[in-house]
Design a protein around this motif. Structure first.
Motif, PDB file in Angstrom:
ATOM      1  N   LEU A  85     -78.555  47.352  14.731  1.00 13.06           N
ATOM      2  CA  LEU A  85     -78.470  47.591  16.158  1.00 13.06           C
ATOM      3  C   LEU A  85     -79.208  48.879  16.498  1.00 13.06           C
ATOM      4  CD1 LEU A  85     -77.103  46.199  18.574  1.00 13.06           C
ATOM      5  CD2 LEU A  85     -75.233  47.815  18.306  1.00 13.06           C
ATOM      6  N   LEU A  94     -75.671  39.554  21.822  1.00  5.80           N
ATOM      7  CA  LEU A  94     -76.563  40.024  20.767  1.00  5.80           C
ATOM      8  C   LEU A  94     -76.293  39.339  19.427  1.00  5.80           C
ATOM      9  CD1 LEU A  94     -76.699  43.839  21.589  1.00  5.80           C
ATOM     10  CD2 LEU A  94     -78.214  42.016  22.362  1.00  5.80           C
ATOM     11  N   THR A  96     -84.243  38.683  17.047  1.00 11.01           N
ATOM     12  CA  THR A  96     -84.034  39.963  17.706  1.00 11.01           C
ATOM     13  C   THR A  96     -83.722  39.717  19.177  1.00 11.01           C
ATOM     14  OG1 THR A  96     -85.463  41.125  16.150  1.00 11.01           O
ATOM     15  CG2 THR A  96     -85.140  42.153  18.316  1.00 11.01           C
ATOM     16  N   ARG A 101     -79.681  47.888  24.474  1.00 11.00           N
ATOM     17  CA  ARG A 101     -79.165  47.631  23.128  1.00 11.00           C
ATOM     18  C   ARG A 101     -79.985  46.499  22.528  1.00 11.00           C
ATOM     19  NH1 ARG A 101     -73.936  45.581  23.368  1.00 11.00           N
ATOM     20  NH2 ARG A 101     -73.688  46.003  21.173  1.00 11.00           N
ATOM     21  N   SER A 128     -80.379  44.097  19.076  1.00  4.76           N
ATOM     22  CA  SER A 128     -79.888  43.596  17.802  1.00  4.76           C
ATOM     23  C   SER A 128     -81.110  43.090  17.047  1.00  4.76           C
ATOM     24  CB  SER A 128     -78.883  42.469  18.033  1.00  4.76           C
ATOM     25  OG  SER A 128     -78.530  41.873  16.822  1.00  4.76           O
TER      26      SER A 128
END
Length: 108
Positions: free
Chosen positions: A11, A42, A47, A76, A78
């Motif tokens: 992350l 996520l 991605t 954010r 992932s």
């Protein structure tokens, strides 16, 4: 899930300060450099990225977001395990350099 080339996904958070700048970055990451996909969740092997203040944390009021350190421009990401680490980093840099070209990111 893991990729033999570089291990497990991870992350990454980046504060773009405003939702507009966060959306601009995510748009470039998805459509210009093919880094990943915009999503509200996520959890996936690819991605994924989201602007937390207006998606996953939208149920919080502004005071709660501030206490949690969630700015309007918090992105954010992932990072999935598809591709190589070098490929992901190059895709990320390509989008960031494009933001700098637009004058939307400090070059320092």
């Amino acid at each position: 899930m893991a990729n033999n080339g570089y291990g497990y996904g991870g992350l990454l958070c980046l504060d773009m300060e405003t939702e507009e700048r966060a959306n601009r970055l995510m748009n470039l990451l998805q459509n210009y450099s093919q880094f990943g996909f915009m999503a509200v969740s996520l959890g996936y092997y690819e991605t994924l990225m989201s602007c937390s203040g207006s998606s996953t944390s939208s149920e919080l009021n502004n005071e709660e977001k501030e206490l949690a350190g969630i700015s309007p421009g918090l992105v954010r990401m992932s990072v999935g395990y598809v591709g190589t680490l070098e490929q992901k980093w190059n895709q990320f840099e390509k989008a960031v350099f494009r933001l700098q070209d637009f004058g939307l990111l400090n070059k320092n």
